[in-house]
Design an enzyme around this catalytic site. Structure first.
Site, PDB file in Angstrom:
ATOM      1  CG  ASP A  24      -2.040  -1.117   1.198  1.00  0.00           C
ATOM      2  OD1 ASP A  24      -1.981  -1.968   0.397  1.00  0.00           O
ATOM      3  OD2 ASP A  24      -2.821  -1.195   2.175  1.00  0.00           O
ATOM      4  CE  LYS A 129      -3.461  -4.298   1.131  1.00  0.00           C
ATOM      5  NZ  LYS A 129      -4.086  -3.514   2.149  1.00  0.00           N
ATOM      6  CB  VAL A 157       2.487   2.272   4.920  1.00  0.00           C
ATOM      7  CG1 VAL A 157       4.155   2.962   4.686  1.00  0.00           C
ATOM      8  CG2 VAL A 157       1.678   2.639   3.528  1.00  0.00           C
ATOM      9  CB  CYS A 162      -2.052  -2.670   5.397  1.00  0.00           C
ATOM     10  SG  CYS A 162      -3.722  -1.839   5.294  1.00  0.00           S
TER      11      CYS A 162
HETATM   12  N1  TIU Z   1      -2.551   0.228   4.381  1.00  0.00           N
HETATM   13  C1  TIU Z   1      -2.966   0.805   5.662  1.00  0.00           C
HETATM   14  O1  TIU Z   1      -2.276   0.373   6.478  1.00  0.00           O
HETATM   15  N2  TIU Z   1      -4.433   1.272   5.680  1.00  0.00           N
HETATM   16  C2  TIU Z   1      -4.655   1.957   6.582  1.00  0.00           C
HETATM   17  O2  TIU Z   1      -5.642   2.464   6.745  1.00  0.00           O
HETATM   18  N3  TIU Z   1      -3.497   2.315   7.618  1.00  0.00           N
HETATM   19  C3  TIU Z   1      -3.766   3.120   8.640  1.00  0.00           C
HETATM   20  O3  TIU Z   1      -2.712   3.151   9.479  1.00  0.00           O
HETATM   21  N4  TIU Z   1      -4.688   4.110   8.667  1.00  0.00           N
END
Ligand code: TIU
Length: 223
Positions: A24, A129, A157, A162
């Site tokens: 992500d 996803k 991240v 995630c």
């Molecule tokens: N990719 C991911 O971690 N999605 C989130 O929404 N993360 C947050 O920390 N908000």
């Protein structure tokens, strides 16, 4: 086999049976005006992972690893977005609402794209996803099994959301996983540190944690 210095012990992997999974690294999470910022987060805290991710990506490509890029997002009609996920955000800042980079976390919008520095190249898998974990309602497990993948290097991240969810899902499915510490980041540095500690505690209850430097050294080492 390659061996990367890691916690709680060296992480051993065979490049042909290992995938790099970058979670992500999307404009919505990393750039001002996206979903992450809409949630009230300081997105600059995530940019520290971009350089290590890029170095890791270069080394993985050179070593011939399968590379998988994931993106969190939903269909434009929101048919795959659970209302319980959408309605937690305040009106105007919800998934699907208009934002400076297009509709928030909607496939096809600018904010949903992977940041240019880490853009996928032909031959790499881009996996969309709907959830936090990359195995939830996707064909990731099938893709990995078809390629004989047994080990995952996981970056991206956010560390505790995630990345951790995906690593735990993978561990339960029998994959050996290493989180690449400096190639992951969080809006909450304390959560980043705790999430990584939880992975390698108890003798590696979920897996291993390695730095990008140690992983790259292993990728570049002679077999
Ligand atoms: N990719 C991911 O971690 N999605 C989130 O929404 N993360 C947050 O920390 N908000």
């Amino acid at each position: 086999m390659r061996h990367a210095a890691a916690l709680p012990s060296a992480f051993s992997f065979h490049p042909a049976a290992t995938a790099l999974v970058i979670i992500d690294m999307q404009r919505d999470f990393l750039e001002p005006g996206g979903f992450g910022a809409a949630l009230g987060n300081d997105v600059s805290l995530l940019s520290r992972a971009i350089g290590p991710c890029r170095a890791l990506l270069d080394a993985a490509r050179a070593a011939g690893l399968l590379v998988i890029h994931t993106r969190e997002g939903h269909r434009p009609d929101l048919s795959d977005c659970p209302p319980a996920k959408r309605l937690r955000a305040p009106p105007g800042l919800r998934i699907g609402d208009p934002g400076p980079m297009g509709r928030i976390l909607i496939r096809g919008e600018a904010g949903h794209e992977i940041i240019p520095t880490l853009a996928p190249i032909p031959g790499e898998v881009v996996l969309d996803k709907p959830g936090k974990g990359a195995f939830c309602e996707t064909d990731l497990d099938l893709i990995l099994r078809n390629r004989g993948i047994a080990a995952l290097l996981i970056a991206g991240v956010t560390t505790e959301v995630c990345v951790s969810t995906t690593l735990r899902e993978a561990n339960d499915r029998g994959y050996r996983c290493a989180a690449i510490s400096d190639a992951c980041a969080s809006y909450f540095p304390a959560f980043h540190d705790a999430a990584l500690a939880m992975i390698h505690a108890q003798g590696g209850i979920f897996g291993w944690v390695a730095t990008s430097a140690a992983t790259i050294t292993a990728l570049e080492s002679a077999p």
